[in-house]
Scaffold this motif. Structure first.
Motif, mmCIF file in Angstrom:
data_model
loop_
_atom_site.group_PDB
_atom_site.id
_atom_site.type_symbol
_atom_site.label_atom_id
_atom_site.label_comp_id
_atom_site.label_asym_id
_atom_site.label_seq_id
_atom_site.Cartn_x
_atom_site.Cartn_y
_atom_site.Cartn_z
ATOM 1 N N LEU A 25 0.832 -1.206 0.000
ATOM 2 C CA LEU A 25 0.000 0.000 0.000
ATOM 3 C C LEU A 25 0.865 1.254 0.000
ATOM 4 N N SER A 26 1.878 1.288 0.849
ATOM 5 C CA SER A 26 2.781 2.437 0.891
ATOM 6 C C SER A 26 3.523 2.613 -0.421
ATOM 7 N N HIS A 27 4.002 1.509 -0.995
ATOM 8 C CA HIS A 27 4.740 1.591 -2.252
ATOM 9 C C HIS A 27 3.862 2.115 -3.379
ATOM 10 N N PHE A 28 2.595 1.677 -3.395
ATOM 11 C CA PHE A 28 1.675 2.139 -4.433
ATOM 12 C C PHE A 28 1.575 3.665 -4.423
ATOM 13 N N PHE A 29 1.386 4.258 -3.264
ATOM 14 C CA PHE A 29 1.209 5.709 -3.221
ATOM 15 C C PHE A 29 2.531 6.462 -3.384
ATOM 16 N N ALA A 30 3.654 5.802 -3.111
ATOM 17 C CA ALA A 30 4.952 6.392 -3.457
ATOM 18 C C ALA A 30 5.105 6.437 -4.974
ATOM 19 N N HIS A 31 4.688 5.369 -5.659
ATOM 20 C CA HIS A 31 4.695 5.352 -7.131
ATOM 21 C C HIS A 31 3.784 6.452 -7.673
ATOM 22 N N ARG A 32 2.643 6.630 -7.041
ATOM 23 C CA ARG A 32 1.669 7.635 -7.489
ATOM 24 C C ARG A 32 2.277 9.036 -7.412
ATOM 25 N N ALA A 33 2.936 9.312 -6.294
ATOM 26 C CA ALA A 33 3.552 10.626 -6.132
ATOM 27 C C ALA A 33 4.633 10.866 -7.185
ATOM 28 N N ALA A 34 5.434 9.835 -7.459
ATOM 29 C CA ALA A 34 6.509 9.975 -8.444
ATOM 30 C C ALA A 34 5.950 10.133 -9.850
ATOM 31 N N TRP A 35 4.945 9.343 -10.204
ATOM 32 C CA TRP A 35 4.386 9.392 -11.571
ATOM 33 C C TRP A 35 3.691 10.732 -11.821
ATOM 34 N N THR A 36 2.893 11.181 -10.874
ATOM 35 C CA THR A 36 2.165 12.435 -11.080
ATOM 36 C C THR A 36 3.122 13.621 -11.165
ATOM 37 N N ALA A 37 4.205 13.596 -10.370
ATOM 38 C CA ALA A 37 5.186 14.685 -10.433
ATOM 39 C C ALA A 37 5.914 14.689 -11.769
ATOM 40 N N ALA A 38 6.280 13.504 -12.253
ATOM 41 C CA ALA A 38 7.014 13.414 -13.521
ATOM 42 C C ALA A 38 6.150 13.804 -14.705
ATOM 43 N N ASN A 39 4.841 13.544 -14.612
ATOM 44 C CA ASN A 39 3.936 13.814 -15.723
ATOM 45 C C ASN A 39 3.108 15.079 -15.536
ATOM 46 N N GLU A 40 3.349 15.794 -14.448
ATOM 47 C CA GLU A 40 2.637 17.042 -14.152
ATOM 48 C C GLU A 40 1.120 16.845 -14.231
ATOM 49 N N GLN A 41 0.667 15.744 -13.616
ATOM 50 C CA GLN A 41 -0.752 15.428 -13.568
ATOM 51 C C GLN A 41 -1.161 15.263 -12.106
ATOM 52 N N PRO A 42 -1.597 16.333 -11.470
ATOM 53 C CA PRO A 42 -1.925 16.242 -10.042
ATOM 54 C C PRO A 42 -3.113 15.308 -9.790
ATOM 55 N N LEU A 43 -2.949 14.441 -8.816
ATOM 56 C CA LEU A 43 -4.016 13.546 -8.389
ATOM 57 C C LEU A 43 -4.082 13.584 -6.856
ATOM 58 N N PRO A 44 -5.246 13.337 -6.289
ATOM 59 C CA PRO A 44 -5.349 13.376 -4.824
ATOM 60 C C PRO A 44 -4.495 12.299 -4.182
ATOM 61 N N MET A 45 -3.919 12.632 -3.044
ATOM 62 C CA MET A 45 -3.040 11.727 -2.308
ATOM 63 C C MET A 45 -3.533 11.585 -0.866
ATOM 64 N N PRO A 46 -3.332 10.418 -0.262
ATOM 65 C CA PRO A 46 -3.683 10.251 1.148
ATOM 66 C C PRO A 46 -2.575 10.775 2.048
ATOM 67 N N PHE A 47 -2.899 10.914 3.309
ATOM 68 C CA PHE A 47 -1.911 11.234 4.335
ATOM 69 C C PHE A 47 -1.440 9.921 4.954
ATOM 70 N N GLU A 48 -0.129 9.747 5.073
ATOM 71 C CA GLU A 48 0.405 8.544 5.709
ATOM 72 C C GLU A 48 1.214 8.949 6.939
ATOM 73 N N PRO A 49 0.652 8.756 8.133
ATOM 74 C CA PRO A 49 1.391 9.128 9.351
ATOM 75 C C PRO A 49 2.646 8.287 9.491
ATOM 76 N N ASP A 50 3.664 8.867 10.048
ATOM 77 C CA ASP A 50 4.967 8.215 10.154
ATOM 78 C C ASP A 50 4.946 7.107 11.213
ATOM 79 N N MET A 51 5.301 5.902 10.789
ATOM 80 C CA MET A 51 5.477 4.804 11.732
ATOM 81 C C MET A 51 6.916 4.303 11.718
ATOM 82 N N GLY A 52 7.823 5.098 11.124
ATOM 83 C CA GLY A 52 9.221 4.702 11.078
ATOM 84 C C GLY A 52 9.499 3.713 9.966
#
Length: 276
Positions: free
Chosen positions: A48-75
């Motif tokens: 699940l974490s990796h999926f949304f890390a991919h999402r952040a990278a893909w949207t930034a590279a393609n300049e296509q903003p998409l909604p993202m969740p908040f992931e609280p830090d668990m270390g």
């Protein structure tokens, strides 16, 4: 302040499609305008974490903003996996507390009985359990007679949900209930006699232990194709098409809509209808 809805995706068997289901529920909620927090308790795999890390990278590279969740830090996940149960639970509680200003907290649990998984189930307003159309998966929910295939009794995961419900009733009062829905996931396209047998036992067990049966996601290529980009069928549009769109994608989108409707997430259903 209103408390967030807590959705736990749980099943003590690995390979049932928990993370795939979690990903689609989260993106459906995000497109409905919900503030969503995610907690990935599968400390080694972290799909699940990796999926949304991919999402952040893909949207930034393609300049296509998409909604993202908040992931609280668990270390660090690997370091947390090596920590004591008490330390793990302390990190979980701190992360859970940090997500309280969200509308929904979705927790993806590992395929096994762990202290973290039990803590998550005890916090749930809704438990979503994916299972393949197989008696191998059903064995975690209920035991059947090996000769007649008649349902004998609830099994280990059903007992775990019962304990979570009992804990919630003790800590929050009898009116505090957990909605449990079991969805059949990764179905083969063709109808099978084994599936009909399984469905009959599912309905009997549902009445006995108190869960609803809902639609899941078929085993479609599109779900696997979009994962590396951090995308789901809910994200596809005229501007966002990293893979060729076909009629199969339309069917996949309807599957996702049916899933959200079964979970009672009406805002997400309306959002998908508006985007169709």
């Amino acid at each position: 302040m209103a408390q967030p809805q807590v959705i736990v995706v749980g099943n003590e068997k690995g390979g049932a499609g928990k993370s795939t289901l979690a990903i689609h529920i989260v993106t459906g909620l995000l497109h409905a305008g919900k503030r969503v927090a995610i907690m990935d308790l599968d400390l080694r795999q972290k799909s699940l974490s990796h999926f949304f890390a991919h999402r952040a990278a893909w949207t930034a590279a393609n300049e296509q903003p998409l909604p993202m969740p908040f992931e609280p830090d668990m270390g660090d996940g690997k370091a947390m996996a090596r920590a004591s149960e008490d330390d793990q639970l302390a990190m979980f509680e701190a992360a859970f507390a940090a997500a309280q200003d969200c509308d929904v907290i979705l927790i993806d649990t590992p395929g096994g009985d762990t202290a973290l998984s039990r803590a998550a189930h005890g916090r749930a307003d809704q438990i979503v359990t994916p299972m393949n159309d197989s008696f191998v998966d059903f064995d975690l929910l209920g035991q059947v007679d090996p000769v007649t295939l008649e349902l004998l009794k609830p099994s280990i995961y059903s007992e775990s949900v019962w304990e979570a419900r009992k804990h919630r009733a003790i800590t929050q009062g009898r009116q505090a209930t957990i909605d449990w829905i079991v969805v059949t996931n990764r179905l083969a396209v063709a109808e099978a006699r084994n599936r009909r047998r399984l469905e009959e036992r599912m309905q009997k067990l549902a009445k006995r232990v108190g869960f609803r049966v809902g639609p899941g996601l078929r085993d479609r290529v599109i779900y696997r194709e979009l994962f590396p980009f951090g995308l789901t069928v809910a994200d596809l549009s005229n501007d966002i098409r990293p893979v060729a769109v076909s009629l199969a994608h339309v069917a996949a989108r309807q599957e996702m809509r049916n899933l959200m409707q079964a979970l009672g997430l009406d805002d997400a259903v309306q959002s998908m209808d508006a985007a169709a």
